[in-house]
Design an enzyme around this catalytic site. Structure first.
Site, PDB file in Angstrom:
ATOM      1  N   GLU A 137       4.087  -4.709  12.318  1.00  0.00           N
ATOM      2  CA  GLU A 137       2.987  -3.703  11.991  1.00  0.00           C
ATOM      3  C   GLU A 137       1.692  -4.477  11.426  1.00  0.00           C
ATOM      4  O   GLU A 137       2.330  -4.720  10.215  1.00  0.00           O
ATOM      5  CB  GLU A 137       3.497  -2.437  11.128  1.00  0.00           C
ATOM      6  CG  GLU A 137       4.502  -1.721  11.969  1.00  0.00           C
ATOM      7  CD  GLU A 137       4.314  -0.962  13.013  1.00  0.00           C
ATOM      8  OE1 GLU A 137       2.853  -1.129  13.470  1.00  0.00           O
ATOM      9  OE2 GLU A 137       4.759  -0.169  14.404  1.00  0.00           O
ATOM     10  N   CYS A 172      -3.411   1.252   6.468  1.00  0.00           N
ATOM     11  CA  CYS A 172      -4.055   0.680   8.125  1.00  0.00           C
ATOM     12  C   CYS A 172      -4.275   0.888   8.807  1.00  0.00           C
ATOM     13  O   CYS A 172      -5.185   0.682   9.623  1.00  0.00           O
ATOM     14  CB  CYS A 172      -2.315  -0.188   9.010  1.00  0.00           C
ATOM     15  SG  CYS A 172      -1.292   1.561   8.645  1.00  0.00           S
ATOM     16  N   GLU A 206       7.232   1.645  15.678  1.00  0.00           N
ATOM     17  CA  GLU A 206       8.066   2.378  14.859  1.00  0.00           C
ATOM     18  C   GLU A 206       7.917   3.962  14.865  1.00  0.00           C
ATOM     19  O   GLU A 206       7.048   4.242  15.750  1.00  0.00           O
ATOM     20  CB  GLU A 206       7.225   2.164  13.124  1.00  0.00           C
ATOM     21  CG  GLU A 206       7.845   0.890  13.049  1.00  0.00           C
ATOM     22  CD  GLU A 206       7.666   0.412  11.757  1.00  0.00           C
ATOM     23  OE1 GLU A 206       6.754   0.999  11.490  1.00  0.00           O
ATOM     24  OE2 GLU A 206       8.673  -0.504  10.991  1.00  0.00           O
ATOM     25  N   GLY A 265       2.386  -6.175   7.039  1.00  0.00           N
ATOM     26  CA  GLY A 265       1.554  -6.376   6.566  1.00  0.00           C
ATOM     27  C   GLY A 265      -0.142  -7.102   7.148  1.00  0.00           C
ATOM     28  O   GLY A 265       0.034  -6.790   8.098  1.00  0.00           O
ATOM     29  N   ASN A 323       0.752  -1.277   0.348  1.00  0.00           N
ATOM     30  CA  ASN A 323      -0.083  -0.280  -0.384  1.00  0.00           C
ATOM     31  C   ASN A 323       1.079   0.827   0.499  1.00  0.00           C
ATOM     32  O   ASN A 323       0.741   2.148  -0.834  1.00  0.00           O
ATOM     33  CB  ASN A 323      -1.281  -0.038   1.108  1.00  0.00           C
ATOM     34  CG  ASN A 323      -0.041  -0.226   2.170  1.00  0.00           C
ATOM     35  OD1 ASN A 323       0.938  -0.514   2.632  1.00  0.00           O
ATOM     36  ND2 ASN A 323      -0.817   0.228   3.737  1.00  0.00           N
ATOM     37  N   THR A 347      -0.083 -13.657   8.270  1.00  0.00           N
ATOM     38  CA  THR A 347       2.172 -13.440   8.012  1.00  0.00           C
ATOM     39  C   THR A 347       2.030 -13.220   9.023  1.00  0.00           C
ATOM     40  O   THR A 347       3.101 -13.980   9.426  1.00  0.00           O
ATOM     41  CB  THR A 347       1.793 -12.167   6.449  1.00  0.00           C
ATOM     42  OG1 THR A 347       0.795 -12.903   5.567  1.00  0.00           O
ATOM     43  CG2 THR A 347       2.789 -12.913   5.889  1.00  0.00           C
ATOM     44  N   GLY A 348       1.574 -11.791   9.788  1.00  0.00           N
ATOM     45  CA  GLY A 348       2.591 -11.585  10.667  1.00  0.00           C
ATOM     46  C   GLY A 348       2.844 -12.579  11.863  1.00  0.00           C
ATOM     47  O   GLY A 348       3.656 -12.728  12.674  1.00  0.00           O
ATOM     48  N   THR A 386      -2.464  -9.135   9.594  1.00  0.00           N
ATOM     49  CA  THR A 386      -1.926 -10.006  10.925  1.00  0.00           C
ATOM     50  C   THR A 386      -2.342 -11.352  10.998  1.00  0.00           C
ATOM     51  O   THR A 386      -0.560 -12.236  10.978  1.00  0.00           O
ATOM     52  CB  THR A 386      -3.318 -10.290  11.697  1.00  0.00           C
ATOM     53  OG1 THR A 386      -3.090  -8.575  11.874  1.00  0.00           O
ATOM     54  CG2 THR A 386      -3.661 -10.219  13.043  1.00  0.00           C
TER      55      THR A 386
HETATM   56  P1  NAD Z   1       0.769  -9.844   3.171  1.00  0.00           P
HETATM   57  O1  NAD Z   1       0.998  -9.744   4.948  1.00  0.00           O
HETATM   58  O2  NAD Z   1      -0.228 -10.448   2.428  1.00  0.00           O
HETATM   59  O3  NAD Z   1       2.279  -9.191   2.872  1.00  0.00           O
HETATM   60  C1  NAD Z   1       2.949  -8.760   3.613  1.00  0.00           C
HETATM   61  C2  NAD Z   1       4.589  -8.697   2.869  1.00  0.00           C
HETATM   62  O4  NAD Z   1       5.041 -10.230   3.604  1.00  0.00           O
HETATM   63  C3  NAD Z   1       5.048  -9.121   1.937  1.00  0.00           C
HETATM   64  O5  NAD Z   1       6.307  -8.766   1.199  1.00  0.00           O
HETATM   65  C4  NAD Z   1       4.683 -10.249   1.168  1.00  0.00           C
HETATM   66  O6  NAD Z   1       5.066 -10.974   0.580  1.00  0.00           O
HETATM   67  C5  NAD Z   1       5.484 -10.787   2.307  1.00  0.00           C
HETATM   68  N1  NAD Z   1       5.090 -12.482   3.043  1.00  0.00           N
HETATM   69  C6  NAD Z   1       3.956 -13.210   2.547  1.00  0.00           C
HETATM   70  N2  NAD Z   1       4.049 -14.418   2.918  1.00  0.00           N
HETATM   71  C7  NAD Z   1       5.192 -14.155   4.040  1.00  0.00           C
HETATM   72  C8  NAD Z   1       5.548 -15.220   5.487  1.00  0.00           C
HETATM   73  N3  NAD Z   1       5.091 -16.558   5.336  1.00  0.00           N
HETATM   74  N4  NAD Z   1       6.706 -15.162   5.871  1.00  0.00           N
HETATM   75  C9  NAD Z   1       7.075 -13.378   5.192  1.00  0.00           C
HETATM   76  N5  NAD Z   1       6.765 -12.787   4.338  1.00  0.00           N
HETATM   77  C10 NAD Z   1       5.670 -12.849   3.879  1.00  0.00           C
HETATM   78  O7  NAD Z   1       0.268  -7.895   3.402  1.00  0.00           O
HETATM   79  P2  NAD Z   1      -0.121  -6.993   2.452  1.00  0.00           P
HETATM   80  O8  NAD Z   1      -1.426  -7.860   1.420  1.00  0.00           O
HETATM   81  O9  NAD Z   1       1.237  -6.981   1.049  1.00  0.00           O
HETATM   82  O10 NAD Z   1      -0.930  -5.904   2.918  1.00  0.00           O
HETATM   83  C11 NAD Z   1      -1.463  -5.869   3.556  1.00  0.00           C
HETATM   84  C12 NAD Z   1      -2.133  -5.744   4.867  1.00  0.00           C
HETATM   85  O11 NAD Z   1      -0.963  -4.764   5.467  1.00  0.00           O
HETATM   86  C13 NAD Z   1      -3.144  -5.094   5.769  1.00  0.00           C
HETATM   87  O12 NAD Z   1      -3.403  -5.858   6.216  1.00  0.00           O
HETATM   88  C14 NAD Z   1      -2.388  -3.891   6.595  1.00  0.00           C
HETATM   89  O13 NAD Z   1      -3.382  -2.776   7.436  1.00  0.00           O
HETATM   90  C15 NAD Z   1      -1.804  -4.508   6.677  1.00  0.00           C
HETATM   91  N6  NAD Z   1      -0.724  -3.209   6.807  1.00  0.00           N
HETATM   92  C16 NAD Z   1      -0.376  -2.980   8.155  1.00  0.00           C
HETATM   93  C17 NAD Z   1       0.584  -1.385   8.489  1.00  0.00           C
HETATM   94  C18 NAD Z   1       0.522  -1.323   9.847  1.00  0.00           C
HETATM   95  O14 NAD Z   1       1.512  -0.223  10.170  1.00  0.00           O
HETATM   96  N7  NAD Z   1      -0.534  -1.645  11.184  1.00  0.00           N
HETATM   97  C19 NAD Z   1       0.993  -0.784   7.410  1.00  0.00           C
HETATM   98  C20 NAD Z   1       0.393  -1.045   6.077  1.00  0.00           C
HETATM   99  C21 NAD Z   1      -0.036  -1.856   5.737  1.00  0.00           C
END
Ligand code: NAD
Length: 465
Positions: free
Chosen positions: A238, A272, A446, A216, A142, A220-221, A218
């Site tokens: 995050e 987010c 952060e 990213g 995003n 994946t986190g 939750t």
């Molecule tokens: P995502 O979790 O699909 O991917 C995020 C990153 O993780 C990408 O680079 C992806 O390639 C990588 N990834 C995927 N699987 C992985 C794994 N198993 N191990 C390690 N890395 C892996 O998220 P997205 O769809 O790219 O982003 C949208 C999400 O991010 C939304 O839920 C949004 O709320 C969240 N977000 C949070 C913040 C914050 O600061 N809290 C900011 C922006 C976006």
């Protein structure tokens, strides 16, 4: 590794993956897909660069200052690529690059002296900060540049080296940024590797990586946290949010509606900390619905580089499907579509700005993070009830209270379970704020000294007297 983006090379092969323009739904470039050997080489280089880089703080500060200037100077050029792969209007893409440059400059300037916690007849006790080593910075699609620099700037300032892995939906601008900054940092200090999702877990589990800073979803986190646990790597997460905005009965509808709408629909709701659920006092509910619908009518959808575009497409097909599914589900449950409610056009991933009335908790579009241009607007009777409903979520990223009585709103703020509660605004983040989420919205923060210190560990030097 550098790529000629406009020409879209390197061309398709098993070592590349396609990057799609969300305004057309068509691939327009190919990005390198890092092999296991390339990943090893990049992390090894980060490991080798660490001792020298961590030693000289003045050099680091100066390099971050130069990086900020170089990035700001390349903003127009990078914004074209960012808009094309992410979808946002060029104007917002330029702003995002400048935001990243601002973060670099902030962390170049921040003071962070060692702390003397005791100095008396028995001892001199000083707390130093020791950097960790190579940091993996894993980012979403995003805000690929701003969110990577929220990690890069404090991590480098603290003395770590960084390997960034951007989302496979938006790898190009991050690669281009690395090119712009390549003359500023010594080799190995800042690298970017690109590939599809499995590269993220390979980087996160690499034995030489000492910290994972992840932004990213939750889901994946949680996987990243599990990978970090195996090796006790330090981790900052995050994650997703489902931010509630509460509009108190004394708020002025005509002032609040455009700001609320902007906080929900900026970046097409793909923030987010966008407003994702709006609780409006029943006494003003219908006026608020009308005022928000009026704002929606002012939106001009289009490609990021088209004249007059205020809002671009959603970033990817999966996101478009998800938003469509959540709105359709709400309509089946009785929600009223006041504006929007469907896909726009036949090309690309556009979705109309959507205001939903007669919708409530218990509906997926309210309970889940929709991450799209949709505002479910929910009436409430008492403030206690609104706060309880706002808190009834696994998420706890941001929240906001809107009122003519700022003091009353500030007094309610601590009752919200969130990393940040804004009063009469939402989504505003400055580099000095500790930004992070409560509950499933994250782990750690952060920004500011809090964020800087998350990239180092205290090291006590105790001198007995
Ligand atoms: P995502 O979790 O699909 O991917 C995020 C990153 O993780 C990408 O680079 C992806 O390639 C990588 N990834 C995927 N699987 C992985 C794994 N198993 N191990 C390690 N890395 C892996 O998220 P997205 O769809 O790219 O982003 C949208 C999400 O991010 C939304 O839920 C949004 O709320 C969240 N977000 C949070 C913040 C914050 O600061 N809290 C900011 C922006 C976006």
């Amino acid at each position: 590794m550098s790529v000629d983006f406009e020409a879209g090379v390197p061309s398709a092969s098993s070592d590349t993956f396609a990057v799609t323009n969300p305004a057309t739904g068509q691939p327009f470039a190919y990005a390198p897909s890092s092999s296991a050997e390339h990943l090893d080489a990049v992390v090894q280089a980060a490991h080798d660069a660490f001792p020298d880089w961590s030693r000289d703080e003045d050099f680091r500060r100066s390099a971050l200052g130069k990086a900020s200037a170089a990035l700001a100077g390349a903003a127009q050029q990078l914004a074209v690529t960012l808009s094309k792969e992410q979808g946002k209007p060029i104007r917002e893409a330029v702003l995002e690059i400048h935001t990243g440059a601002h973060w670099l400059n902030y962390f170049a300037q921040i003071e962070d002296a060692p702390q003397v916690i005791q100095d008396d007849d028995s001892a001199h006790v000083e707390v130093l900060r020791r950097p960790l080593g190579p940091v993996a910075a894993i980012t979403p699609w995003n805000f690929p540049i701003a969110l990577s620099l929220w990690k890069i700037a404090p991590a480098l300032r603290a003395g770590n080296t960084v390997v960034v892995k951007p989302s496979p939906f938006t790898p190009l601008t991050t690669l281009a940024m690395a090119d712009v900054l390549s003359g500023v940092f010594p080799p190995g200090v800042l690298s970017v590797i690109t590939g599809e999702d499995p590269l993220g877990s390979r980087l996160a589990s690499h034995p030489l990586v000492r910290k994972i800073s992840f932004t990213g979803s939750t889901a994946t986190g949680k996987k990243v946290a599990a990978l970090a646990a195996e090796d006790l790597k330090r981790v900052t997460l995050e994650l997703g949010g489902n931010d509630a905005a509460i509009v108190l009965p004394d708020a002025d509808v005509s002032t609040v509606a455009p700001r609320l709408f902007g906080s929900a629909l900026a970046n097409n709701g793909q923030i987010c900390v966008a407003v994702k659920r709006t609780y409006v006092h029943e006494s003003m509910y219908s006026q608020m619905i009308d005022a928000l619908a009026e704002c929606a009518r002012g939106v001009v959808l289009g490609a990021g580089d088209a004249e007059g575009t205020t809002h671009g497409p959603l970033n990817n097909a999966m996101q478009l499907d998800r938003v469509s599914e959540l709105v359709d589900d709400a309509v089946r449950s009785g929600a009223q579509v006041v504006s929007g409610g469907k896909r726009w056009g036949t090309e690309g991933y556009f979705y109309e700005p959507t205001i939903l009335a007669n919708v409530s908790d218990g509906t997926r579009v309210v309970d889940e993070e929709q991450f799209g241009p949709v505002m479910p607007v929910i009436p409430y009777r008492t403030v206690d009830e609104a706060i309880a409903r706002a808190n009834a979520s696994h998420y706890g990223l941001g929240s906001s209270i809107w009122s003519a009585d700022v003091t009353a709103a500030q007094q309610l703020a601590p009752r919200l379970e969130a990393g940040t509660t804004w009063v009469n605004s939402h989504t505003i983040v400055t580099p000095g704020q500790p930004f992070g989420g409560a509950k499933w919205s994250g782990l750690g923060v952060e920004g500011g000294h809090w964020g800087l210190h998350s990239f180092s560990e205290p090291h006590v030097v105790y001198t007995a007297r």
